[in-house]
Design a protein around this motif. Structure first.
Motif, PDB file in Angstrom:
ATOM      1  N   ILE A   1       0.813  -1.220   0.000  1.00  0.00           N
ATOM      2  CA  ILE A   1       0.000   0.000   0.000  1.00  0.00           C
ATOM      3  C   ILE A   1       0.846   1.270   0.000  1.00  0.00           C
ATOM      4  CG2 ILE A   1      -0.251   0.198   2.505  1.00  0.00           C
ATOM      5  CD1 ILE A   1      -3.262   0.818   1.913  1.00  0.00           C
ATOM      6  N   PHE A   2       2.091   1.177   0.509  1.00  0.00           N
ATOM      7  CA  PHE A   2       2.968   2.348   0.542  1.00  0.00           C
ATOM      8  C   PHE A   2       3.926   2.395  -0.652  1.00  0.00           C
ATOM      9  CE2 PHE A   2       1.830   1.920   5.068  1.00  0.00           C
ATOM     10  CZ  PHE A   2       1.359   3.198   5.292  1.00  0.00           C
ATOM     11  N   ASP A   3       3.708   1.537  -1.646  1.00  0.00           N
ATOM     12  CA  ASP A   3       4.610   1.483  -2.797  1.00  0.00           C
ATOM     13  C   ASP A   3       4.110   2.261  -4.005  1.00  0.00           C
ATOM     14  OD1 ASP A   3       6.396  -0.079  -1.389  1.00  0.00           O
ATOM     15  OD2 ASP A   3       5.474  -1.961  -2.031  1.00  0.00           O
ATOM     16  N   GLY A   4       2.979   2.947  -3.858  1.00  0.00           N
ATOM     17  CA  GLY A   4       2.534   3.823  -4.942  1.00  0.00           C
ATOM     18  C   GLY A   4       1.406   3.277  -5.781  1.00  0.00           C
ATOM     19  N   GLY A   5       1.148   1.972  -5.713  1.00  0.00           N
ATOM     20  CA  GLY A   5       0.107   1.407  -6.558  1.00  0.00           C
ATOM     21  C   GLY A   5      -1.054   0.840  -5.787  1.00  0.00           C
TER      22      GLY A   5
ATOM     23  N   GLY B   1      -2.470   6.737  -3.817  1.00  0.00           N
ATOM     24  CA  GLY B   1      -1.210   6.126  -4.222  1.00  0.00           C
ATOM     25  C   GLY B   1      -0.016   7.052  -4.046  1.00  0.00           C
ATOM     26  N   ILE B   2      -0.135   8.287  -4.541  1.00  0.00           N
ATOM     27  CA  ILE B   2       0.973   9.228  -4.436  1.00  0.00           C
ATOM     28  C   ILE B   2       1.249   9.568  -2.984  1.00  0.00           C
ATOM     29  CG2 ILE B   2       1.732  11.578  -4.958  1.00  0.00           C
ATOM     30  CD1 ILE B   2       0.230  11.403  -7.578  1.00  0.00           C
ATOM     31  N   GLY B   3       0.208   9.926  -2.257  1.00  0.00           N
ATOM     32  CA  GLY B   3       0.391  10.362  -0.877  1.00  0.00           C
ATOM     33  C   GLY B   3       1.024   9.306   0.003  1.00  0.00           C
ATOM     34  N   LEU B   4       0.599   8.047  -0.156  1.00  0.00           N
ATOM     35  CA  LEU B   4       1.136   6.985   0.689  1.00  0.00           C
ATOM     36  C   LEU B   4       2.564   6.630   0.313  1.00  0.00           C
ATOM     37  CD1 LEU B   4      -1.928   4.607   1.143  1.00  0.00           C
ATOM     38  CD2 LEU B   4      -1.045   6.325   2.714  1.00  0.00           C
ATOM     39  N   SER B   5       2.882   6.611  -0.977  1.00  0.00           N
ATOM     40  CA  SER B   5       4.262   6.296  -1.372  1.00  0.00           C
ATOM     41  C   SER B   5       5.216   7.386  -0.913  1.00  0.00           C
ATOM     42  CB  SER B   5       4.355   6.102  -2.891  1.00  0.00           C
ATOM     43  OG  SER B   5       4.112   7.310  -3.580  1.00  0.00           O
ATOM     44  N   ILE B   6       4.743   8.629  -0.882  1.00  0.00           N
ATOM     45  CA  ILE B   6       5.593   9.718  -0.425  1.00  0.00           C
ATOM     46  C   ILE B   6       5.783   9.654   1.084  1.00  0.00           C
ATOM     47  CG2 ILE B   6       5.619  12.242  -0.145  1.00  0.00           C
ATOM     48  CD1 ILE B   6       4.601  12.306  -3.098  1.00  0.00           C
ATOM     49  N   CYS B   7       4.757   9.187   1.814  1.00  0.00           N
ATOM     50  CA  CYS B   7       4.929   8.929   3.250  1.00  0.00           C
ATOM     51  C   CYS B   7       6.095   7.972   3.470  1.00  0.00           C
ATOM     52  CB  CYS B   7       3.663   8.331   3.845  1.00  0.00           C
ATOM     53  SG  CYS B   7       2.287   9.473   4.010  1.00  0.00           S
ATOM     54  N   LYS B   8       6.126   6.892   2.698  1.00  0.00           N
ATOM     55  CA  LYS B   8       7.188   5.898   2.849  1.00  0.00           C
ATOM     56  C   LYS B   8       8.548   6.491   2.514  1.00  0.00           C
ATOM     57  CE  LYS B   8       8.632   1.297   1.290  1.00  0.00           C
ATOM     58  NZ  LYS B   8       8.252   0.103   0.476  1.00  0.00           N
ATOM     59  N   THR B   9       8.629   7.262   1.436  1.00  0.00           N
ATOM     60  CA  THR B   9       9.895   7.879   1.050  1.00  0.00           C
ATOM     61  C   THR B   9      10.424   8.777   2.159  1.00  0.00           C
ATOM     62  OG1 THR B   9       9.313   7.818  -1.292  1.00  0.00           O
ATOM     63  CG2 THR B   9      11.017   9.384  -0.640  1.00  0.00           C
ATOM     64  N   ILE B  10       9.540   9.588   2.735  1.00  0.00           N
ATOM     65  CA  ILE B  10       9.945  10.527   3.782  1.00  0.00           C
ATOM     66  C   ILE B  10      10.386   9.783   5.042  1.00  0.00           C
ATOM     67  CG2 ILE B  10       9.104  12.311   5.362  1.00  0.00           C
ATOM     68  CD1 ILE B  10       7.345  13.340   3.034  1.00  0.00           C
ATOM     69  N   ILE B  11       9.599   8.781   5.461  1.00  0.00           N
ATOM     70  CA  ILE B  11       9.937   8.040   6.677  1.00  0.00           C
ATOM     71  C   ILE B  11      11.230   7.258   6.491  1.00  0.00           C
ATOM     72  CG2 ILE B  11       9.215   6.192   8.215  1.00  0.00           C
ATOM     73  CD1 ILE B  11       7.778   8.861   8.665  1.00  0.00           C
ATOM     74  N   ASN B  12      11.401   6.613   5.337  1.00  0.00           N
ATOM     75  CA  ASN B  12      12.644   5.885   5.080  1.00  0.00           C
ATOM     76  C   ASN B  12      13.848   6.812   5.073  1.00  0.00           C
ATOM     77  OD1 ASN B  12      11.229   3.508   4.897  1.00  0.00           O
ATOM     78  ND2 ASN B  12      11.390   3.304   2.676  1.00  0.00           N
ATOM     79  N   ALA B  13      13.673   8.021   4.534  1.00  0.00           N
ATOM     80  CA  ALA B  13      14.769   8.982   4.501  1.00  0.00           C
ATOM     81  C   ALA B  13      15.176   9.419   5.904  1.00  0.00           C
ATOM     82  CB  ALA B  13      14.376  10.201   3.663  1.00  0.00           C
ATOM     83  N   HIS B  14      14.241   9.301   6.854  1.00  0.00           N
ATOM     84  CA  HIS B  14      14.537   9.610   8.251  1.00  0.00           C
ATOM     85  C   HIS B  14      15.134   8.420   8.994  1.00  0.00           C
ATOM     86  CE1 HIS B  14      12.070  13.236   7.708  1.00  0.00           C
ATOM     87  NE2 HIS B  14      12.570  13.668   8.855  1.00  0.00           N
ATOM     88  N   GLY B  15      15.248   7.278   8.304  1.00  0.00           N
ATOM     89  CA  GLY B  15      15.752   6.082   8.957  1.00  0.00           C
ATOM     90  C   GLY B  15      14.689   5.314   9.708  1.00  0.00           C
ATOM     91  N   GLY B  16      13.424   5.582   9.404  1.00  0.00           N
ATOM     92  CA  GLY B  16      12.324   4.914  10.078  1.00  0.00           C
ATOM     93  C   GLY B  16      11.657   3.892   9.195  1.00  0.00           C
ATOM     94  N   GLU B  17      10.577   3.310   9.698  1.00  0.00           N
ATOM     95  CA  GLU B  17       9.783   2.323   8.971  1.00  0.00           C
ATOM     96  C   GLU B  17       8.325   2.695   9.030  1.00  0.00           C
ATOM     97  OE1 GLU B  17      10.500  -1.439  10.751  1.00  0.00           O
ATOM     98  OE2 GLU B  17      12.602  -1.559  10.107  1.00  0.00           O
ATOM     99  N   ILE B  18       7.561   2.298   8.017  1.00  0.00           N
ATOM    100  CA  ILE B  18       6.138   2.579   7.981  1.00  0.00           C
ATOM    101  C   ILE B  18       5.401   1.312   7.569  1.00  0.00           C
ATOM    102  CG2 ILE B  18       6.171   3.446   5.596  1.00  0.00           C
ATOM    103  CD1 ILE B  18       4.084   5.562   6.540  1.00  0.00           C
ATOM    104  N   HIS B  19       4.304   1.019   8.255  1.00  0.00           N
ATOM    105  CA  HIS B  19       3.562  -0.211   8.013  1.00  0.00           C
ATOM    106  C   HIS B  19       2.071   0.071   8.078  1.00  0.00           C
ATOM    107  CE1 HIS B  19       7.346  -2.391   8.669  1.00  0.00           C
ATOM    108  NE2 HIS B  19       7.483  -1.685   9.780  1.00  0.00           N
ATOM    109  N   ALA B  20       1.288  -0.814   7.467  1.00  0.00           N
ATOM    110  CA  ALA B  20      -0.165  -0.755   7.557  1.00  0.00           C
ATOM    111  C   ALA B  20      -0.677  -2.079   8.110  1.00  0.00           C
ATOM    112  CB  ALA B  20      -0.789  -0.497   6.189  1.00  0.00           C
ATOM    113  N   GLY B  21      -1.780  -2.016   8.830  1.00  0.00           N
ATOM    114  CA  GLY B  21      -2.355  -3.243   9.375  1.00  0.00           C
ATOM    115  C   GLY B  21      -3.815  -3.047   9.697  1.00  0.00           C
ATOM    116  N   ASN B  22      -4.498  -4.146   9.927  1.00  0.00           N
ATOM    117  CA  ASN B  22      -5.912  -4.133  10.291  1.00  0.00           C
ATOM    118  C   ASN B  22      -6.049  -4.577  11.753  1.00  0.00           C
ATOM    119  OD1 ASN B  22      -7.063  -3.302   7.812  1.00  0.00           O
ATOM    120  ND2 ASN B  22      -6.795  -5.350   6.990  1.00  0.00           N
TER     121      ASN B  22
END
Length: 206
Positions: free
Chosen positions: A166-170, A185-206
């Protein structure tokens, strides 16, 4: 990418089509429909503005090889979250966001503007795609491995086959949720790019 182009092209086509109809024989269009078309133009334009802001943010932090890095400064977690939620509530005053953060002062190195953008993207996603009017919870907690910030809605959840991508853009670019809103798609992939650039991780779950 192709998915991002699709995300941007769809509202542009909608704006162009509606504007052409309104600039033509608009007297043949009932007043209620004209009003609805103008609202759709405004909504699409606002969405495009936010997506262009997202893309410009990534362009700012990526080098010529596409590697993202950020210049960090020590920031107060409470202030960054408060500013993010205040900005969101200004645009969506009827949406309830419940915030829970540690009582202690937490200072974290980050690019505050970019992290606020991530929080707002996730809040918007929860609002538009949850399918519920229930409150949104934003919870920050200090853990042994670092700091976690979660944004949780109480809606219909995410299809299991989309969770890993879900965070890969598609994952939501074509709005698999069928809820009538444009994909994130754009907003979530950019979340991942920003968090990864900070050295963090981002995940989704139910």
């Amino acid at each position: 990418t192709q998915n991002h182009s699709h995300d941007l092209r769809t509202p542009l086509t909608s704006i162009s089509t509606a504007a052409s109809l309104l600039s033509g024989k608009s007297e043949d269009i009932p007043p209620d429909r004209r009003r609805a078309m103008l609202e759709e133009i405004s909504d699409d334009a606002q969405w495009l503005i936010r997506m262009v802001e997202n893309l410009l943010s990534v362009t700012r932090i990526q080098d010529e090889k596409g590697v993202a890095s950020v210049v960090k400064a020590d920031e107060s977690l409470e202030e960054v979250i408060s500013d993010s939620v205040r900005r969101f509530r200004k645009r969506f005053p009827d949406v309830q966001v419940r915030v829970s953060i540690p009582d202690s002062v937490i200072i974290i190195p980050m690019d505050a503007t970019l992290i606020e953008q991530v929080i707002n993207n996730l809040l918007e996603n929860a609002l538009f795609h949850s399918g519920t009017n229930e409150p949104i919870d934003l919870v920050a907690a200090a853990e042994k491995s670092g700091l976690s910030v979660s944004i949780k809605d109480y809606g219909k959840g995410i299809a299991p086959d989309l969770l890993d991508t879900i965070f890969d853009g598609g994952g939501t670019s074509e709005n698999h949720t069928g809820d009538g809103h444009k994909g994130m798609g754009i907003g979530l992939s950019i979340c991942k790019t920003i968090i990864n650039a900070h050295g963090g991780e981002i995940h989704a779950g139910n």
